[in-house]
Scaffold this motif. Structure first.
Motif, PDB file in Angstrom:
ATOM      1  N   ARG A 254      14.109   5.171  -1.139  1.00 14.33           N
ATOM      2  CA  ARG A 254      13.511   4.100  -0.364  1.00 14.33           C
ATOM      3  C   ARG A 254      12.533   4.709   0.641  1.00 14.33           C
ATOM      4  N   ILE A 255      11.285   4.358   0.513  1.00  9.10           N
ATOM      5  CA  ILE A 255      10.261   4.907   1.383  1.00  9.10           C
ATOM      6  C   ILE A 255       9.675   3.768   2.208  1.00  9.10           C
ATOM      7  N   THR A 256       9.734   3.934   3.512  1.00 11.78           N
ATOM      8  CA  THR A 256       9.190   2.943   4.434  1.00 11.78           C
ATOM      9  C   THR A 256       8.263   3.634   5.421  1.00 11.78           C
ATOM     10  N   ASN A 257       7.503   2.851   6.165  1.00 13.54           N
ATOM     11  CA  ASN A 257       6.653   3.434   7.209  1.00 13.54           C
ATOM     12  C   ASN A 257       7.505   4.235   8.184  1.00 13.54           C
TER      13      ASN A 257
ATOM     14  N   MET B 298       0.817  -1.181   0.000  1.00 14.53           N
ATOM     15  CA  MET B 298       0.000   0.000   0.000  1.00 14.53           C
ATOM     16  C   MET B 298       0.871   1.258   0.000  1.00 14.53           C
ATOM     17  N   LEU B 299       1.939   1.268   0.806  1.00 12.97           N
ATOM     18  CA  LEU B 299       2.808   2.441   0.890  1.00 12.97           C
ATOM     19  C   LEU B 299       3.470   2.730  -0.458  1.00 12.97           C
ATOM     20  N   LYS B 300       3.877   1.690  -1.169  1.00 15.19           N
ATOM     21  CA  LYS B 300       4.503   1.889  -2.477  1.00 15.19           C
ATOM     22  C   LYS B 300       3.533   2.550  -3.449  1.00 15.19           C
ATOM     23  N   ALA B 301       2.291   2.116  -3.425  1.00 13.85           N
ATOM     24  CA  ALA B 301       1.279   2.699  -4.308  1.00 13.85           C
ATOM     25  C   ALA B 301       1.024   4.156  -3.947  1.00 13.85           C
ATOM     26  N   MET B 302       0.962   4.447  -2.642  1.00 12.41           N
ATOM     27  CA  MET B 302       0.751   5.827  -2.210  1.00 12.41           C
ATOM     28  C   MET B 302       1.923   6.712  -2.603  1.00 12.41           C
ATOM     29  N   ALA B 303       3.145   6.197  -2.473  1.00 15.09           N
ATOM     30  CA  ALA B 303       4.333   6.971  -2.843  1.00 15.09           C
ATOM     31  C   ALA B 303       4.334   7.239  -4.344  1.00 15.09           C
ATOM     32  N   LYS B 304       3.962   6.244  -5.113  1.00 15.96           N
ATOM     33  CA  LYS B 304       3.906   6.412  -6.571  1.00 15.96           C
ATOM     34  C   LYS B 304       2.863   7.466  -6.941  1.00 15.96           C
ATOM     35  N   ASP B 305       1.688   7.381  -6.325  1.00 20.96           N
ATOM     36  CA  ASP B 305       0.620   8.352  -6.597  1.00 20.96           C
ATOM     37  C   ASP B 305       1.027   9.769  -6.199  1.00 20.96           C
ATOM     38  N   ALA B 306       1.858   9.875  -5.159  1.00 16.06           N
ATOM     39  CA  ALA B 306       2.304  11.188  -4.689  1.00 16.06           C
ATOM     40  C   ALA B 306       3.449  11.740  -5.523  1.00 16.06           C
TER      41      ALA B 306
ATOM     42  N   PHE C 244       6.642  10.475  -5.688  1.00 18.08           N
ATOM     43  CA  PHE C 244       7.984  10.298  -5.136  1.00 18.08           C
ATOM     44  C   PHE C 244       8.861   9.577  -6.152  1.00 18.08           C
ATOM     45  N   LEU C 245      10.123   9.931  -6.141  1.00 19.06           N
ATOM     46  CA  LEU C 245      11.058   9.305  -7.060  1.00 19.06           C
ATOM     47  C   LEU C 245      11.218   7.829  -6.747  1.00 19.06           C
TER      48      LEU C 245
END
Length: 65
Positions: free
Chosen positions: A16-19, A1-9, A11-12
């Motif tokens: 590396r985006i984590t909780n 879910m976080l990866k999808a949210m980062a993509k929608d926002a 983010f490059l």
């Protein structure tokens, strides 16, 4: 879910985006905005002030000011 949210926002991909990293960024942004620690704890769900102190090291930008 976080990866999808980062993509929608927008983010490059190479970042590396984590909780954990998002939570840390939020604590730092709230501190920069002079939000009191008790309010920050209510927003982030932390149980004690020491736990947010660990996240909220002053950024390089703040140190330069």
């Amino acid at each position: 879910m976080l990866k999808a949210m980062a993509k929608d926002a927008g983010f490059l991909k190479h970042k590396r985006i984590t909780n954990h990293s998002v939570r840390k960024l939020l604590v730092q942004k709230l501190r920069t905005a002079n939000i009191p620690p008790t309010e920050t704890m209510a927003i982030t769900g932390h149980k004690n002030v020491q736990s947010i102190t660990n996240y909220s090291n002053i950024s390089v930008e703040q140190q330069q000011k």
